[in-house]
Enzyme design. Structure first.
Site, PDB file in Angstrom:
ATOM      1  CD  GLU A  57     -37.312 -76.228  49.931  1.00 20.45           C
ATOM      2  OE1 GLU A  57     -37.187 -76.845  48.863  1.00 20.45           O
ATOM      3  OE2 GLU A  57     -36.955 -75.035  50.082  1.00 20.45           O
ATOM      4  NE  ARG A 190     -43.127 -48.994  37.521  1.00 21.89           N
ATOM      5  CZ  ARG A 190     -43.224 -47.686  37.623  1.00 21.89           C
ATOM      6  NH1 ARG A 190     -43.119 -47.095  38.819  1.00 21.89           N
ATOM      7  NH2 ARG A 190     -43.436 -46.945  36.550  1.00 21.89           N
ATOM      8  CG  LEU A 210     -38.531 -46.291  36.019  1.00 18.48           C
ATOM      9  CD1 LEU A 210     -37.353 -46.843  35.242  1.00 18.48           C
ATOM     10  CD2 LEU A 210     -39.833 -46.584  35.292  1.00 18.48           C
ATOM     11  N   GLY A 304     -39.569 -47.042  25.833  1.00 20.47           N
ATOM     12  CA  GLY A 304     -40.523 -46.510  24.879  1.00 20.47           C
ATOM     13  C   GLY A 304     -40.644 -47.283  23.587  1.00 20.47           C
TER      14      GLY A 304
END
Length: 372
Positions: A57, A190, A210, A304
């Site tokens: 806003e 991700r 990652l 995993g």
């Protein structure tokens, strides 16, 4: 509070699209979009900025300026009504002279929860609830809503498997089962998550970064969370070498070796102690609760197999995204999900299929946990 303008849904869809731009960057705040319209023309728009402020806003009002007086504001979540690091957005909208507010849902945060609407109404602003957009709004902020309702982030489990559900050959070879288009889609996932969660075994075997590459998403760097009970991951791993540049958190048991803990702290990692179950493994419920306590709204788990099974057994997987490649590896291949201890079909939780899409040469299927 009811919708009265036929163009409301179009402008709210615009606001929700803006809100999505903040996904993965606004925690612990929700990702909100705001569009200000006067005489049918958009005069201001904004979305929650990285770190959760400025709010949507505030951004839209700054763009609209004096033209906001008498205009309609479309906000994808009830404007905040509490003083935090910024003043309440409900007050800012009223002070700017907004004549009407349209929102799809209340903010469940107990500091807001209807108070934003009330403050606006008391200031003479017409407040309309656009129920047709409530489902889309809830989907955008599924993580924030999950943390408010249950104290834990929304969890997506991602699997990249062969047609028969294997993530690697018997010798552990896994690069690459799926193609480049699927890997790019995972990088986008991700970017829209607050954190990426990985089990210790996969972290040791793959030595992953990652991170997000080749997407042009500057600044999108999710927290990398490793479930590693004893902090056994090598201090020469790529995660260790980059912990100062991109955050690394470890979920570990409280009695971990002090020297090991100090070494990881010195490398730049944050350590999050988590209780173990009776079998000695990290408690998955406690893991998600710890991440929620630290303000994470969304977590993407990339495996995993043991971690995936633990999360599924605990009923913590809200969404499962499976990328299937056109090859089979057979019974000796490593399964994407370890033993779930299921003996009867009736004991297996069924997910609801919500999307199937071809991604390059692979197939992506999205499954959701049915809402109770």
């Amino acid at each position: 509070m009811t919708r009265t303008d036929p163009s409301d849904l179009r402008h709210m869809t615009h606001a929700l699209g803006l809100a999505r731009r903040g996904l993965g960057r606004t925690a612990p705040n929700p990702a909100v979009g705001c569009v200000i319209v006067a005489a049918g023309r958009v005069i201001g728009r904004g979305w929650t900025q990285p770190g959760g402020r400025p709010h949507a806003e505030t951004m839209a009002l700054a763009q609209a300026g004096d033209a906001a007086r008498g205009a309609t504001a479309y906000v994808s979540l009830e404007p905040c009504a509490h003083h935090g690091k910024t003043p309440p957005c409900a007050d800012a909208l009223a002070a700017a002279g907004i004549a009407r507010l349209v929102a799809p849902m209340e903010d469940p945060d107990p500091r807001v929860s209807g108070r934003g609407f009330t403050r606006l109404q008391e200031a003479g602003v017409v407040v309309d609830l656009l129920e047709e957009a409530a489902g889309q709004a809830a989907e955008v902020n599924a993580g924030f809503l999950s943390r408010q309702a249950s104290g834990r982030p929304h969890l997506t489990l991602k699997l990249a498997t062969s047609l028969d559900g294997r993530i690697a050959t018997a010798r552990g070879e896994s690069r690459w089962i799926t193609g480049p288009a699927a890997r790019r889609r995972v990088h986008l996932m991700r970017a829209q998550a607050d954190a990426v969660l990985l089990g210790a075994g996969t972290a040791r075997a793959d030595d992953p970064m990652l991170d997000i590459r080749d997407m042009g998403l500057t600044g999108a760097a999710p927290i990398r969370v490793i479930a590693d009970s004893s902090l056994a991951l090598s201090l020469t791993s790529r995660l260790a070498r980059t912990a100062v540049e991109q955050p690394v958190w470890f979920l570990h048991h409280p009695e971990v070796d002090r020297d090991r803990a100090r070494a990881w702290s010195d490398a730049g990692a944050a350590l999050v102690p988590v209780q173990r179950t009776e079998t000695g493994v990290l408690d998955p419920v406690a893991m998600l609760a710890a991440l929620g306590e630290r303000g994470l709204n969304t977590v993407l788990c990339e495996g995993g197999g043991q971690l995936a099974a633990a999360l599924l057994r605990a009923g913590l997987v809200d969404r499962l995204v499976q990328f299937s490649a056109g090859l089979t590896l057979g019974a000796t291949g490593i399964p994407g999900i370890a033993d779930l201890g299921i003996e009867h079909l009736a004991d297996a939780a069924r997910l609801s299929l919500t999307q199937v899409e071809r991604v390059g040469g692979d197939v992506m299927a999205i499954w959701e946990r049915p809402q109770l």
